[in-house]
Design a protein around this motif. Structure first.
Motif, short mmCIF file in Angstrom:
data_model
loop_
_atom_site.label_atom_id
_atom_site.label_comp_id
_atom_site.label_asym_id
_atom_site.label_seq_id
_atom_site.Cartn_x
_atom_site.Cartn_y
_atom_site.Cartn_z
N ILE A 1 71.12 49.21 -52.50
CA ILE A 1 71.76 49.82 -52.16
C ILE A 1 71.73 50.59 -50.70
N GLY A 2 69.85 50.70 -50.90
CA GLY A 2 68.92 50.82 -49.74
C GLY A 2 68.52 50.50 -48.80
N ALA A 3 68.78 49.50 -49.04
CA ALA A 3 68.53 48.27 -48.24
C ALA A 3 69.60 48.24 -47.43
N TYR A 4 70.66 47.49 -47.65
CA TYR A 4 72.02 47.37 -47.04
C TYR A 4 72.50 49.18 -46.70
N LEU B 1 67.27 55.47 -38.91
CA LEU B 1 65.98 56.45 -40.06
C LEU B 1 67.49 57.24 -40.58
N LEU B 2 67.64 57.62 -39.99
CA LEU B 2 68.66 58.35 -40.86
C LEU B 2 69.91 57.62 -41.62
N SER B 3 69.86 56.58 -41.36
CA SER B 3 70.95 55.86 -42.65
C SER B 3 69.56 55.61 -43.72
N LEU B 4 68.36 55.41 -43.71
CA LEU B 4 67.99 55.12 -44.43
C LEU B 4 67.38 56.60 -45.46
N LEU B 5 67.64 57.87 -44.40
CA LEU B 5 67.79 58.99 -45.54
C LEU B 5 68.98 58.79 -46.34
N LEU C 1 72.35 58.29 -51.21
CA LEU C 1 73.41 57.88 -51.54
C LEU C 1 72.85 57.54 -53.21
N CYS C 2 71.58 57.18 -53.20
CA CYS C 2 70.99 56.24 -54.39
C CYS C 2 70.78 57.23 -55.70
N GLY D 1 65.37 53.08 -53.56
CA GLY D 1 66.32 53.22 -52.47
C GLY D 1 65.65 53.57 -51.20
N VAL D 2 64.98 53.81 -50.70
CA VAL D 2 63.37 53.58 -50.00
C VAL D 2 63.06 52.32 -49.49
N ALA D 3 62.36 52.01 -51.18
CA ALA D 3 61.94 50.74 -50.34
C ALA D 3 62.50 49.79 -50.57
N GLY D 4 63.86 49.67 -51.07
CA GLY D 4 64.69 48.27 -50.07
C GLY D 4 64.97 48.43 -48.60
N SER D 5 65.16 50.22 -48.33
CA SER D 5 65.00 49.92 -46.46
C SER D 5 64.16 49.65 -46.06
N LEU D 6 63.65 50.11 -46.29
CA LEU D 6 62.44 49.70 -45.69
C LEU D 6 61.70 47.83 -45.69
#
Ligand SMILES: Nc1ncnc2c1ncn2[C@@H]1O[C@H](COP(=O)(O)OP(=O)(O)OP(=O)(O)O)[C@@H](O)[C@H]1O
Ligand SMILES: [Mg+2]
Lengths: 315, 262
Positions: A69-72, A86-90, A95-96, A221-226
């Motif tokens: 979820i974080g990655a997408y 960056l906003l998307s990451l937050l 969302l997670c 989620g944050v890990a996935g975003s990174l």
């Protein structure tokens, strides 16, 4: 004395910071930096499970779902909705948290194996949705992740991501350590051993478990975003079952409930497969064997076992 | 002053009436003991009173309020704490931390504050730690403060559970066989401790098999057999009750006593 140092918050953070600072000096090429950055990312996700499984004793076999979820979020947000990365990451992190809240409420009533299977189901559903909603996610082939731009600065390059992921890991470690030594952390560790006794002194067991689940989901989620931002590309594989299992394996091999253990466990499972590629077709078998050997020799996990050894030496 | 009132409490497990219409009252500052043969329903009665089991019938009134359907973690808020016959210790935590958890209700921090380690959390930790240390001293376990509970012997853990329950500042304290498995010295310490707790104005409800201890420290004794009240009164009176003697003479005696009673 030694025991106090080993368990102090500052000592753990300084140790991690030192490791993060030293790796680039020793790394012979940027390939190694990339592997190290992957370690920091997976360690961050594993730290979420340190809180959920290590402190509170609740299993999740579906945490890669939150990774996905974080990655997408950082892929779909900028590409399809025109949102800032960056906003998307937050938003992905939020969302997670919301999904974890909605899913956790009903399933955290389950215990042991039953909770494991329910979370497994959750992970499978996320992977399935990411694979089948191809209009949004690009389906099984995955999708490109737009480069992050911070204040006009285009974030790219291995070493840049190395420092960003290292910094994120330090923040994650600080938060995990904060919780451990707080009233909430004591409540989580208490209900791990006896829910009846914890409730008996006023711990709202369901609420505390849910808080741990939500927090651990935000970490993943944050890990996935990174992960997605660094790689610039993402496939539904990120949310795959194997990743969920790896996260659990990391916290157990490293040492359940140990912050340093989560990092060591992540290093074990990210670095070893890379190092073992020289063995070609035997890679998987040797990795599996090594996991078994470590679990047999250090059943409490690498870090707690070494810690005990060190304390016995000193005593 | 009556603090806990139990009326006609009952529960059945697959046809077995484990607790069958039991009533009693306990006042502040009193030691009220519950005795009876194995399987009489003593622990089940505790589990009903503390909301772990849902009563099939009857009512529980705590400090004037009906708490029959109140969840266990909310009962502490109203002044009830307990220990467990089969130890329920936080084995991975130190002895001090075990007692610190007992202070949970008095801790005024939020999950978010804890996560960010706001200054209020450090202040709370100092208060909780000081209070837990005091209680460890009171039960004579201060020297074990930093030992992991899993490494401590059984008799010590029994007292640790009492300290943890006391940390919740209860008005009613339920102790399920606190002296079981303890040696003479430990039993003596528990005896003194219970006396002190009662003198501080706490209502102590005690389940215990050690008759010498029960007869010595109890103000009143309730005898259970087969989930029912067999006798109730001051220790002397209960000890000489024919039905009670019969119950303790074994299964046959208990059945006889039941018939005599019902
Ligand atoms: N959860 C349960 N399910 C089924 N039966 C139960 C349950 N809890 C208790 N019982 C039964 O209820 C009866 C009373 O048990 P309880 O543990 O209350 O006895 P006790 O008086 O505490 O005995 P002891 O002195 O051995 O501790 C027993 O027959 C027990 O098997
Ligand atoms: Mg019992």
């Amino acid at each position: 004395m030694l025991k106090r140092v080993l368990s102090s918050r500052l000592a753990v953070l300084v140790l991690l910071a030192a490791i993060i600072a030293v790796v680039p000096v020793l790394a012979p090429s940027s390939f190694y930096l990339r592997v190290a950055a992957l370690v920091w990312i997976f360690a961050l996700a594993a730290l979420g499970l340190t809180i959920l499984t290590g402190y509170a004793g609740q299993v999740s076999l579906g945490h890669a779902g939150f990774l996905g979820i974080g990655a997408y979020a950082v892929a779909v947000g900028p590409a399809k909705l025109g949102l800032d990365p960056l906003l998307s990451l937050l938003l992905g992190a939020v969302l997670c948290g919301l999904v974890a809240y909605a899913v956790g409420r009903p399933i955290l009533r389950l215990k042991g194996y039953y909770l494991a299977i329910a979370t497994l189901g959750f992970g499978l559903i996320v992977a399935l949705v990411l694979t089948s909603e191809s209009a949004v996610t690009g389906g099984p082939d995955g999708m490109q992740v737009p480069r992050m731009v911070l204040f006009g600065w285009r974030v790219s390059g291995v070493s840049t991501w190395y420092w960003i992921t290292g910094g994120a890991l330090l923040v994650g470690a600080l938060l995990a350590l904060n919780i451990q030594a707080s009233p909430s952390g004591r409540a989580l560790r208490a209900l791990h051993d006896s829910e009846v006794a914890a409730a008996g002194v006023g711990v709202d067991v369901a609420k505390k478990k849910l808080a741990a689940f939500v927090l651990s989901a935000v970490f993943a989620g944050v890990a996935g975003s990174l992960l997605a931002l660094m790689n610039g590309f993402i496939t539904p594989d990120a949310a795959g079952f194997m990743h969920s299992i790896e996260l659990v394996a990391m916290v157990i091999i490293g040492g359940l409930g140990s912050v340093v253990g989560a990092v060591v466990g992540a290093a074990f499972l990210v670095v070893l497969p890379q190092a073992l590629t020289v063995l070609q077709e035997y890679e998987q078998a040797v990795l599996g064997l090594l996991i078994m050997v470590f679990m047999i020799l250090l059943p409490a996990g690498i870090v707690p076992s070494l810690r005990r050894l060190l304390l016995e030496r000193a005593a | 002053m009556t603090i806990l009132q139990v009326e006609d409490l009952g529960i059945t497990f697959g046809g077995l009436r484990a607790v069958d219409g039991v009533s009693f009252q306990v006042s502040l500052g009193e030691v009220f003991s519950i005795i009876g043969p194995n399987g009489a329903g003593k622990t089940t009665l505790f589990n009903l009173v503390t909301g772990i089991y849902r009563a099939g019938r009857g009512r529980i009134v705590l400090a004037g309020e009906d708490v029959t359907r109140v969840a266990p973690h909310l009962l502490v808020r109203r002044g009830m704490a307990r220990t467990f016959q089969n130890l329920q210790i936080f084995f991975r935590m130190t002895a001090l931390e075990n007692v610190m958890v007992g202070n949970h209700l008095a801790e005024r921090t939020s999950f978010l504050a804890d996560l960010l380690s706001l200054p209020s959390v450090a202040r709370q930790n100092v208060r909780t730690r000081a209070r837990a240390m005091e209680l460890l001293e009171r039960v004579g376990l201060a020297h074990h403060a930093d030992t992991t509970a899993g490494d401590l012997p059984y008799g010590v853990l029994k007292r640790l559970e009492i300290a943890r329950a006391l940390a919740a500042d209860p008005k009613v304290l339920l102790l399920d066989e606190p002296a079981a498995g303890c040696n003479a010295v430990e039993t003596e310490a528990i005896d003194r401790l219970i006396g002190q707790i009662a003198r501080d104005g706490v209502a102590v409800v005690l389940i215990e098999h050690d008759m010498k201890l029960v007869m010595k420290i109890s103000d009143r004794v309730l005898v259970l057999a087969h989930g029912r009240r067999l006798a109730e009164g001051p220790p002397r009176q209960v000890r000489s009750d024919p039905a009670v003697i019969a119950a303790y003479l074994g299964e046959h005696g208990a059945r006889e006593a039941d018939r005599a009673h019902g």
